[in-house]
Design an enzyme around this catalytic site. Structure first.
Site, PDB file in Angstrom:
ATOM      1  N   SER A  82       0.842  -1.200   0.000  1.00  0.00           N
ATOM      2  CA  SER A  82       0.000   0.000   0.000  1.00  0.00           C
ATOM      3  C   SER A  82       0.881   1.256   0.000  1.00  0.00           C
ATOM      4  O   SER A  82       1.708   1.422  -0.894  1.00  0.00           O
ATOM      5  CB  SER A  82      -0.976  -0.039   1.184  1.00  0.00           C
ATOM      6  OG  SER A  82      -1.951   0.966   1.066  1.00  0.00           O
ATOM      7  N   HIS A 188      -8.337   1.518  -1.287  1.00  0.00           N
ATOM      8  CA  HIS A 188      -8.178   0.574  -2.400  1.00  0.00           C
ATOM      9  C   HIS A 188      -9.534   0.090  -2.912  1.00  0.00           C
ATOM     10  O   HIS A 188      -9.734  -1.092  -3.177  1.00  0.00           O
ATOM     11  CB  HIS A 188      -7.286  -0.601  -1.991  1.00  0.00           C
ATOM     12  CG  HIS A 188      -5.928  -0.182  -1.529  1.00  0.00           C
ATOM     13  ND1 HIS A 188      -4.980   0.316  -2.391  1.00  0.00           N
ATOM     14  CD2 HIS A 188      -5.375  -0.146  -0.284  1.00  0.00           C
ATOM     15  CE1 HIS A 188      -3.892   0.622  -1.698  1.00  0.00           C
ATOM     16  NE2 HIS A 188      -4.116   0.369  -0.423  1.00  0.00           N
TER      17      HIS A 188
END
Length: 293
Positions: A82, A188
């Site tokens: 991430s 996301h």
């Protein structure tokens, strides 16, 4: 072959970076990020906020990277989970420390500005194909739900609208467990789309050098040295899937991974996948690694 893996926002905690603050190279990096002071004392409620957690984790990651660099330990491939992908770009020479911190500061600000209409839950004990079936069954255009992260073959995180998460939780009777994550929004996922255009503009305006070593982006799980691919992958990652399980499978030929930061989360995932991984959460790790050259 040595690979560096950089943890993301979910690893933040009060007290992180303790031994790094006593190392001169690491302390110099931490001093560049004022929010890093929150690591020592908290409070946790402030530390876990998106606009704080991302810059703090990045500063700690880059501080650990500075320790390795000072000892002549350099990677032959890098990846980041991430927001950790920005740290990986720094390790590959695509960004310098200040540019990485600025970029993460903008990323965290933009993500925190999106109204909190969704969340994330970890689905344990099911393969991604089954979770995708469940997501398809419960998602609607107004209440979207997607697979946000593939952390391991049986550790999948779904991300999206709260009602859709509730429907999936009720439907996933074959899962070992479904655990709601303490996050500020549905990262996301399509719910991050309001921040996407501004994020793309920030990334495209940031100078990036060709990487010295391959980088494995989250959205592709394929190593690359193409700056254009890296730039677009970093943009797409805001709403796209983190393919960490695929990254581990793709890079199984790496002899030793090092989780560069103050976390053991990625080391645990990699060891469960049969990979050798040490963690910089242990101060002795840097001393055990062999310098290059």
């Amino acid at each position: 072959m040595v690979g560096f893996a950089f943890p993301g926002q979910g690893t933040v905690r009060v007290g992180m970076g303790g031994w790094l603050r006593r190392d001169p190279e690491a302390a110099a990096v931490l001093a560049r990020e004022p929010l890093a002071e929150l690591c020592a004392r908290g409070p946790l409620e402030r530390l876990v906020a998106t606009d704080v957690a991302q810059p703090v984790v990045t500063a700690v990651n880059l501080a650990a990277l500075a320790v390795l660099a000072a000892r002549g330990v350099v990677p032959e491939v890098v990846a980041g989970h991430s927001v950790g992908e920005v740290s990986a770009l720094c390790a590959a020479g695509v960004l310098d420390v200040d540019a990485a911190l600025r970029l993460v500061g903008e990323r965290s600000r933009l993500m925190a500005s999106v109204p909190g209409t969704g969340g994330m839950s970890a689905v344990m004990g099911l393969p991604v194909e089954r979770v995708e079936e469940l997501v398809t069954a419960v998602s609607t255009p107004d209440e979207p739900l997607v697979v946000g992260l593939e952390n391991a073959p049986d550790h999948i995180v779904v991300s999206g609208a709260f009602p859709a998460i509730e429907r999936l939780t009720a439907l996933a009777t074959d899962a070992r467990k479904v655990v709601a994550l303490k996050v500020g929004n549905a990262f996301h996922s399509p719910l991050m789309a309001p921040a996407l255009d501004a994020w793309a503009a920030v990334v495209r305006a940031t100078p990036m050098a060709p990487p010295r070593v391959p980088v494995v982006p989250n959205t592709t799980a394929e190593p690359t040295t193409d700056p254009d691919v890296l730039r677009e992958a970093l943009i797409e990652q805001l709403t796209g899937r983190v393919r960490w399980a695929a990254t581990m499978a793709r890079m199984s030929d790496v002899d030793t991974w090092v989780e560069v930061g103050d976390s053991k989360v990625l080391a645990g995932l990699m060891r469960s996948a049969g990979l050798r991984c040490a963690s910089m959460a242990d101060p002795a790790t840097a001393r055990r690694l062999e310098p290059v050259g």
